[in-house]
Design an enzyme around this catalytic site. Structure first.
Site, PDB file in Angstrom:
ATOM      1  N   PRO A 189       0.797  -1.218   0.000  1.00  0.00           N
ATOM      2  CA  PRO A 189       0.000   0.000   0.000  1.00  0.00           C
ATOM      3  C   PRO A 189       0.835   1.277   0.000  1.00  0.00           C
ATOM      4  O   PRO A 189       1.885   1.347   0.623  1.00  0.00           O
ATOM      5  CB  PRO A 189      -0.834  -0.102   1.285  1.00  0.00           C
ATOM      6  CG  PRO A 189      -0.104  -1.058   2.146  1.00  0.00           C
ATOM      7  CD  PRO A 189       0.596  -2.009   1.220  1.00  0.00           C
ATOM      8  N   ASN A 190       0.325   2.225  -0.749  1.00  0.00           N
ATOM      9  CA  ASN A 190       0.859   3.582  -0.860  1.00  0.00           C
ATOM     10  C   ASN A 190       2.143   3.691  -1.676  1.00  0.00           C
ATOM     11  O   ASN A 190       2.602   4.799  -1.928  1.00  0.00           O
ATOM     12  CB  ASN A 190       1.052   4.228   0.519  1.00  0.00           C
ATOM     13  CG  ASN A 190      -0.252   4.325   1.271  1.00  0.00           C
ATOM     14  OD1 ASN A 190      -1.247   4.788   0.722  1.00  0.00           O
ATOM     15  ND2 ASN A 190      -0.272   3.854   2.504  1.00  0.00           N
TER      16      ASN A 190
ATOM     17  N   ARG B 299       4.653  11.125  -2.113  1.00  0.00           N
ATOM     18  CA  ARG B 299       4.403  10.960  -0.683  1.00  0.00           C
ATOM     19  C   ARG B 299       5.704  11.062   0.111  1.00  0.00           C
ATOM     20  O   ARG B 299       6.619  10.260  -0.069  1.00  0.00           O
ATOM     21  CB  ARG B 299       3.769   9.580  -0.447  1.00  0.00           C
ATOM     22  CG  ARG B 299       3.518   9.281   0.994  1.00  0.00           C
ATOM     23  CD  ARG B 299       2.867   7.900   1.158  1.00  0.00           C
ATOM     24  NE  ARG B 299       2.811   7.563   2.565  1.00  0.00           N
ATOM     25  CZ  ARG B 299       3.337   6.464   3.082  1.00  0.00           C
ATOM     26  NH1 ARG B 299       3.922   5.578   2.320  1.00  0.00           N
ATOM     27  NH2 ARG B 299       3.254   6.252   4.367  1.00  0.00           N
TER      28      ARG B 299
ATOM     29  N   TYR C 297      10.983   8.904   1.576  1.00  0.00           N
ATOM     30  CA  TYR C 297      10.952   7.855   0.564  1.00  0.00           C
ATOM     31  C   TYR C 297      11.690   8.194  -0.725  1.00  0.00           C
ATOM     32  O   TYR C 297      11.808   7.346  -1.606  1.00  0.00           O
ATOM     33  CB  TYR C 297       9.499   7.488   0.249  1.00  0.00           C
ATOM     34  CG  TYR C 297       8.755   6.981   1.456  1.00  0.00           C
ATOM     35  CD1 TYR C 297       9.087   5.758   2.037  1.00  0.00           C
ATOM     36  CD2 TYR C 297       7.744   7.725   2.038  1.00  0.00           C
ATOM     37  CE1 TYR C 297       8.414   5.292   3.151  1.00  0.00           C
ATOM     38  CE2 TYR C 297       7.065   7.267   3.155  1.00  0.00           C
ATOM     39  CZ  TYR C 297       7.405   6.053   3.705  1.00  0.00           C
ATOM     40  OH  TYR C 297       6.751   5.591   4.818  1.00  0.00           O
TER      41      TYR C 297
ATOM     42  N   ASN D 260       8.139  -5.432  -0.694  1.00  0.00           N
ATOM     43  CA  ASN D 260       8.047  -4.216   0.100  1.00  0.00           C
ATOM     44  C   ASN D 260       6.571  -4.101   0.443  1.00  0.00           C
ATOM     45  O   ASN D 260       5.782  -3.577  -0.334  1.00  0.00           O
ATOM     46  CB  ASN D 260       8.534  -2.993  -0.676  1.00  0.00           C
ATOM     47  CG  ASN D 260       8.469  -1.731   0.147  1.00  0.00           C
ATOM     48  OD1 ASN D 260       7.870  -1.706   1.220  1.00  0.00           O
ATOM     49  ND2 ASN D 260       9.086  -0.669  -0.352  1.00  0.00           N
TER      50      ASN D 260
ATOM     51  N   ALA E 186       3.081  -0.704   4.990  1.00  0.00           N
ATOM     52  CA  ALA E 186       2.521  -0.791   6.341  1.00  0.00           C
ATOM     53  C   ALA E 186       2.061  -2.196   6.706  1.00  0.00           C
ATOM     54  O   ALA E 186       2.019  -2.544   7.896  1.00  0.00           O
ATOM     55  CB  ALA E 186       1.363   0.194   6.488  1.00  0.00           C
TER      56      ALA E 186
ATOM     57  N   GLU F  50      12.430  -9.325   2.361  1.00  0.00           N
ATOM     58  CA  GLU F  50      11.626  -8.153   2.736  1.00  0.00           C
ATOM     59  C   GLU F  50      12.506  -6.929   2.533  1.00  0.00           C
ATOM     60  O   GLU F  50      13.686  -6.934   2.907  1.00  0.00           O
ATOM     61  CB  GLU F  50      11.220  -8.272   4.201  1.00  0.00           C
ATOM     62  CG  GLU F  50      10.536  -7.054   4.767  1.00  0.00           C
ATOM     63  CD  GLU F  50      10.375  -7.129   6.285  1.00  0.00           C
ATOM     64  OE1 GLU F  50      10.360  -6.045   6.904  1.00  0.00           O
ATOM     65  OE2 GLU F  50      10.283  -8.236   6.845  1.00  0.00           O
TER      66      GLU F  50
ATOM     67  N   HIS G 146      12.643  -2.367   2.397  1.00  0.00           N
ATOM     68  CA  HIS G 146      12.040  -1.059   2.667  1.00  0.00           C
ATOM     69  C   HIS G 146      12.967   0.025   2.168  1.00  0.00           C
ATOM     70  O   HIS G 146      14.195  -0.098   2.266  1.00  0.00           O
ATOM     71  CB  HIS G 146      11.792  -0.865   4.171  1.00  0.00           C
ATOM     72  CG  HIS G 146      10.903  -1.917   4.735  1.00  0.00           C
ATOM     73  ND1 HIS G 146       9.542  -1.889   4.588  1.00  0.00           N
ATOM     74  CD2 HIS G 146      11.201  -3.059   5.401  1.00  0.00           C
ATOM     75  CE1 HIS G 146       9.031  -2.964   5.160  1.00  0.00           C
ATOM     76  NE2 HIS G 146      10.011  -3.684   5.651  1.00  0.00           N
TER      77      HIS G 146
ATOM     78  N   ARG H 144      12.620   5.107  12.641  1.00  0.00           N
ATOM     79  CA  ARG H 144      11.325   5.771  12.540  1.00  0.00           C
ATOM     80  C   ARG H 144      10.461   5.446  13.755  1.00  0.00           C
ATOM     81  O   ARG H 144      10.957   5.024  14.787  1.00  0.00           O
ATOM     82  CB  ARG H 144      10.670   5.358  11.223  1.00  0.00           C
ATOM     83  CG  ARG H 144      11.555   5.804  10.032  1.00  0.00           C
ATOM     84  CD  ARG H 144      10.933   5.628   8.710  1.00  0.00           C
ATOM     85  NE  ARG H 144       9.691   6.383   8.613  1.00  0.00           N
ATOM     86  CZ  ARG H 144       8.736   6.088   7.760  1.00  0.00           C
ATOM     87  NH1 ARG H 144       8.868   5.076   6.929  1.00  0.00           N
ATOM     88  NH2 ARG H 144       7.639   6.818   7.716  1.00  0.00           N
TER      89      ARG H 144
END
Length: 149
Positions: A10-11, A18, A23, A74, A77, A98, A100, A107
């Site tokens: 998502p996103n 964003r 990012y 990736n 969330a 995985e 990111h 964070r």
């Protein structure tokens, strides 16, 4: 050889728009082009996808069981919330990474826990778009090692 699935949650369709301070300014199309150029040097092919829907990501992981040689994910969330993605990754039993863009450990505290990490071969974070390159390089090594074993 079967392609590597590069799955985005998502996103990630909003990359470049964003929170670019976190990012980066690269769009998802830019990231895809980077991935395609990199896998060409490794002799791999990729299936690059993005969804904002957890169930669709689960279905793609299931599909990868028969059609892919590995998975780079990736999950955005969903990394921190999805038992379903964890279970799907365990069920397919493929080399998986995985990844990111940001260093999730620098964070918010809720981002420090990954439900996917115990289900994948390794985790890469904090290198911006290069996190994808590093994940694909790692998958290439894992896939090559599996062929020898």
């Amino acid at each position: 050889m079967k392609p590597v699935y590069v799955l985005n949650g998502p996103n990630l369709n909003l990359l470049g728009l964003r929170e670019p301070a976190i990012y980066g300014s690269a769009t998802l199309k830019d990231v895809e082009a980077l991935c395609r150029a990199h896998v060409a040097t490794l002799g791999l092919a990729i299936e690059f996808r993005q969804s904002n829907h957890e169930g669709e990501l689960v279905s793609w992981i299931h599909e990868a069981r028969e059609k892919a040689s590995g998975i780079a994910i990736n999950a955005g969330a969903y990394t921190h919330t999805s038992v379903a993605l964890h279970d799907a990754l365990k069920a397919v039993d493929l080399p998986s990474v995985e990844l990111h863009l940001s260093n999730v450990h620098k964070r918010e505290a809720f981002r420090h826990t990954s439900l996917l990490a115990p289900a994948v071969s390794g985790v890469i974070c904090g290198f911006g778009s290069d996190s994808y390159v590093l994940a694909l390089t790692a998958l290439h090594s894992l896939i090559s090692a599996n062929k020898k074993g």
